[in-house]
Scaffold this motif. Structure first.
Motif, PDB file in Angstrom:
ATOM      1  N   ILE A 201       6.841  28.282  -2.715  1.00 20.54           N
ATOM      2  CA  ILE A 201       5.925  27.574  -3.620  1.00 20.54           C
ATOM      3  C   ILE A 201       5.076  26.565  -2.857  1.00 20.54           C
ATOM      4  N   TYR A 202       5.681  25.858  -1.916  1.00 18.59           N
ATOM      5  CA  TYR A 202       4.899  24.866  -1.160  1.00 18.59           C
ATOM      6  C   TYR A 202       3.908  25.545  -0.209  1.00 18.59           C
ATOM      7  N   LEU A 203       4.270  26.703   0.340  1.00 19.24           N
ATOM      8  CA  LEU A 203       3.306  27.440   1.179  1.00 19.24           C
ATOM      9  C   LEU A 203       2.119  27.908   0.349  1.00 19.24           C
TER      10      LEU A 203
ATOM     11  N   GLY B 128       0.780  -1.228   0.000  1.00 12.39           N
ATOM     12  CA  GLY B 128       0.000   0.000   0.000  1.00 12.39           C
ATOM     13  C   GLY B 128       0.810   1.274   0.000  1.00 12.39           C
ATOM     14  N   LEU B 129       2.068   1.205  -0.417  1.00 12.71           N
ATOM     15  CA  LEU B 129       2.932   2.393  -0.412  1.00 12.71           C
ATOM     16  C   LEU B 129       3.037   3.054  -1.778  1.00 12.71           C
ATOM     17  N   PHE B 130       2.465   2.421  -2.803  1.00 13.48           N
ATOM     18  CA  PHE B 130       2.627   2.958  -4.150  1.00 13.48           C
ATOM     19  C   PHE B 130       1.980   4.332  -4.284  1.00 13.48           C
ATOM     20  N   GLY B 131       0.820   4.510  -3.683  1.00 11.90           N
ATOM     21  CA  GLY B 131       0.148   5.811  -3.748  1.00 11.90           C
ATOM     22  C   GLY B 131       0.993   6.917  -3.151  1.00 11.90           C
ATOM     23  N   LEU B 132       1.654   6.625  -2.030  1.00 10.51           N
ATOM     24  CA  LEU B 132       2.519   7.616  -1.393  1.00 10.51           C
ATOM     25  C   LEU B 132       3.723   7.930  -2.280  1.00 10.51           C
ATOM     26  N   VAL B 133       4.327   6.893  -2.842  1.00  5.97           N
ATOM     27  CA  VAL B 133       5.497   7.099  -3.717  1.00  5.97           C
ATOM     28  C   VAL B 133       5.098   7.894  -4.955  1.00  5.97           C
ATOM     29  N   PHE B 134       3.958   7.538  -5.549  1.00 11.33           N
ATOM     30  CA  PHE B 134       3.527   8.224  -6.768  1.00 11.33           C
ATOM     31  C   PHE B 134       3.166   9.686  -6.488  1.00 11.33           C
ATOM     32  N   THR B 135       2.461   9.946  -5.392  1.00  5.26           N
ATOM     33  CA  THR B 135       2.111  11.324  -5.030  1.00  5.26           C
ATOM     34  C   THR B 135       3.363  12.161  -4.808  1.00  5.26           C
TER      35      THR B 135
ATOM     36  N   CYS C 175       6.966  16.397  -6.917  1.00  6.59           N
ATOM     37  CA  CYS C 175       8.338  16.796  -7.254  1.00  6.59           C
ATOM     38  C   CYS C 175       8.450  17.163  -8.732  1.00  6.59           C
ATOM     39  N   PHE C 176       7.817  16.374  -9.591  1.00  5.22           N
ATOM     40  CA  PHE C 176       7.877  16.624 -11.032  1.00  5.22           C
ATOM     41  C   PHE C 176       7.215  17.955 -11.386  1.00  5.22           C
ATOM     42  N   LEU C 177       6.066  18.245 -10.755  1.00  5.92           N
ATOM     43  CA  LEU C 177       5.329  19.463 -11.075  1.00  5.92           C
ATOM     44  C   LEU C 177       6.038  20.722 -10.584  1.00  5.92           C
ATOM     45  N   PHE C 178       6.706  20.630  -9.429  1.00 11.77           N
ATOM     46  CA  PHE C 178       7.275  21.830  -8.819  1.00 11.77           C
ATOM     47  C   PHE C 178       8.753  22.039  -9.147  1.00 11.77           C
ATOM     48  N   SER C 179       9.443  21.011  -9.635  1.00  4.46           N
ATOM     49  CA  SER C 179      10.886  21.152  -9.860  1.00  4.46           C
ATOM     50  C   SER C 179      11.189  22.204 -10.921  1.00  4.46           C
ATOM     51  N   GLY C 180      10.399  22.209 -12.025  1.00  9.45           N
ATOM     52  CA  GLY C 180      10.621  23.188 -13.086  1.00  9.45           C
ATOM     53  C   GLY C 180      10.486  24.626 -12.621  1.00  9.45           C
ATOM     54  N   PRO C 181       9.328  25.013 -12.011  1.00  8.61           N
ATOM     55  CA  PRO C 181       9.203  26.392 -11.516  1.00  8.61           C
ATOM     56  C   PRO C 181      10.259  26.770 -10.494  1.00  8.61           C
ATOM     57  N   ILE C 182      10.619  25.854  -9.603  1.00 11.03           N
ATOM     58  CA  ILE C 182      11.621  26.173  -8.588  1.00 11.03           C
ATOM     59  C   ILE C 182      12.971  26.453  -9.241  1.00 11.03           C
ATOM     60  N   GLU C 183      13.382  25.607 -10.195  1.00 13.15           N
ATOM     61  CA  GLU C 183      14.670  25.803 -10.865  1.00 13.15           C
ATOM     62  C   GLU C 183      14.687  27.112 -11.649  1.00 13.15           C
TER      63      GLU C 183
ATOM     64  N   LEU D 221       1.245  13.293   3.450  1.00  2.84           N
ATOM     65  CA  LEU D 221       2.586  12.726   3.599  1.00  2.84           C
ATOM     66  C   LEU D 221       3.393  12.901   2.308  1.00  2.84           C
ATOM     67  N   GLY D 222       2.747  12.698   1.160  1.00  2.00           N
ATOM     68  CA  GLY D 222       3.429  12.898  -0.116  1.00  2.00           C
ATOM     69  C   GLY D 222       3.893  14.333  -0.284  1.00  2.00           C
ATOM     70  N   THR D 223       3.058  15.279   0.148  1.00  2.00           N
ATOM     71  CA  THR D 223       3.447  16.694   0.090  1.00  2.00           C
ATOM     72  C   THR D 223       4.661  16.969   0.963  1.00  2.00           C
ATOM     73  N   LEU D 224       4.655  16.411   2.186  1.00  2.00           N
ATOM     74  CA  LEU D 224       5.793  16.604   3.095  1.00  2.00           C
ATOM     75  C   LEU D 224       7.068  15.993   2.523  1.00  2.00           C
ATOM     76  N   PHE D 225       6.979  14.760   2.025  1.00  4.75           N
ATOM     77  CA  PHE D 225       8.171  14.095   1.490  1.00  4.75           C
ATOM     78  C   PHE D 225       8.706  14.823   0.254  1.00  4.75           C
ATOM     79  N   SER D 226       7.789  15.261  -0.621  1.00  7.60           N
ATOM     80  CA  SER D 226       8.244  15.968  -1.821  1.00  7.60           C
ATOM     81  C   SER D 226       8.904  17.294  -1.454  1.00  7.60           C
ATOM     82  N   PHE D 227       8.389  17.972  -0.435  1.00 11.32           N
ATOM     83  CA  PHE D 227       9.001  19.222   0.019  1.00 11.32           C
ATOM     84  C   PHE D 227      10.418  18.981   0.525  1.00 11.32           C
ATOM     85  N   LEU D 228      10.610  17.934   1.329  1.00 12.47           N
ATOM     86  CA  LEU D 228      11.940  17.632   1.851  1.00 12.47           C
ATOM     87  C   LEU D 228      12.901  17.256   0.724  1.00 12.47           C
TER      88      LEU D 228
END
Length: 369
Positions: free
Chosen positions: A69-71, A32-39, A44-52, A164-171
């Motif tokens: 951006i995350y706030l 049951g961890l696939f949803g967390l990994v995918f989220t 990360c994919f959506l926000f990496s471009g604007p951040i860079e 949790l996915g939001t927190l992990f992607s932020f870190l």
């Protein structure tokens, strides 16, 4: 001669590495961890471009842009939850309360059609059986409360996974340059064989999945706006609830259209009658014609232009093997396997790949992209 597993692994090194990789993917799905990994990955994919881009064009540090951006993202999500979710909850309760009357109205119209066309009485009777409340929900009416409790638990699970996915992607995004450098340094470690075999393919695969999901989200968003406008003009209520169903079903190619259309037609029948349902069907056809001939050619790249029949087959197999995630990811994964792994095409140009999949220089390029 004795069986030597070490010699077997050395001889079939590439096969063993990929078997271990897909075994790891299967374990995340099984537990049951696939949803967390995918989220986590999608954010990360959506926000990496604007951040860079923002970090490169300004003097502000990358960590500050990541935090900002995350706030903003959390503020938007919380605003939607506080303003839209209560209204959707109210509309859902009203919809479920009227559902038995809606089904009864539809059955009465079917009886009239069976009287006007006796030859169609048998198939219409079968349709009536499927319109029973117990048949639709798969349980008896007295266990609907248990079904509601189970649905609430599922919603809670999805919300916690998203947070949790939001927190992990932020870190991850906060320390992404260091993480990328450490990942590339694996080519000089004892894991270099695994890195050489999987690195470029995994990077390209991740890019395909991210691009496909982002394109599908854009299409689902435009479809939702157009469908909501059509329902408002036709007087079909509740618009908020039905539009939410349209958006999430829009993330499933082809099949999501039929899933989201059913409640709209049911509500239209209960609101006015079969003639109103006919107009609702016309509206749905117009919206998805716009999707097929305008949105898809512009938003979805040429590599995702596959036959609707093939898409349905992929969705069916994906659902049987991996459930909901198989339906959501089946198309981009299949496109990657067929066009990149089998045909050896470059995913961006559609031409033959200019370098072998194990090239480490391509991983650097893919990481910078």
């Amino acid at each position: 001669m004795a069986f030597d597993i070490a010699q077997l692994l050395r001889t079939n090194k590439t096969l063993a590495i990929w078997a271990a990789f897909f075994g790891l993917v299967w374990l995340t799905s099984y537990y049951g961890l696939f949803g967390l990994v995918f989220t986590t990955y999608i954010l990360c994919f959506l926000f990496s471009g604007p951040i860079e881009q923002l970090a490169a064009r300004t003097r502000w540090p990358r960590s500050l842009w990541t935090t900002a951006i995350y706030l903003i993202f959390l503020a938007v999500v919380l605003t939607i939850i506080s303003s839209v979710v209560p209204k959707i909850g109210t509309e859902s309760a009203a919809f479920l309360k009227k559902l038995p009357d809606t089904l009864e109205t539809l059955r009465k119209h079917l009886d009239q059609w069976a009287w006007l066309a006796p030859d169609m009485a048998a198939p219409i009777s079968k349709v009536k059986d499927y319109l029973a409340l117990e048949a639709l929900v798969g349980v008896k009416a007295e266990t609907l409360f248990a079904l509601a409790v189970n649905s609430l638990n599922q919603v809670t699970t999805y919300v916690s996974t998203f947070l949790l996915g939001t927190l992990f992607s932020f870190l991850i995004m906060l320390d992404f340059p260091k993480l990328r450098a450490k990942t590339i340094s694996l080519r000089d470690s004892r894991l270099r064989d695994i890195y050489d075999v999987t690195a470029r393919s995994v990077v390209r695969f991740a890019i395909v999945v991210g691009m496909g999901f982002r394109a599908q989200m854009m299409i689902a968003g435009v479809n939702t706006v157009l469908t909501a406008l059509g329902m408002y003009l036709l007087g079909i209520q509740p618009v908020g609830l039905l539009s939410t169903v349209v958006f999430f079903c829009g993330l499933i190619p082809v099949l999501g259209t039929f899933i989201s259309s059913a409640p709209i037609v049911l509500v239209a029948v209960n609101t006015v009658g079969p003639s109103h349902a006919l107009w609702a069907i016309v509206m749905i056809i117009v919206v998805h014609t716009i999707e097929t001939y305008i949105l898809n050619p512009r938003i979805v790249a040429a590599m995702f232009k596959i036959s609707p029949l093939v898409t349905l087959i992929i969705l069916y197999v994906g659902h049987k093997l991996f459930g909901l995630w198989g339906m959501v990811l089946g198309v981009p994964v299949s496109v990657f396997i067929f066009r990149y792994v089998i045909l050896g095409q470059d995913l961006e140009t559609g031409k033959a790949a200019p370098c072998p999949p194990c090239s480490t220089e391509a991983v650097k390029e893919g990481g910078r992209g």
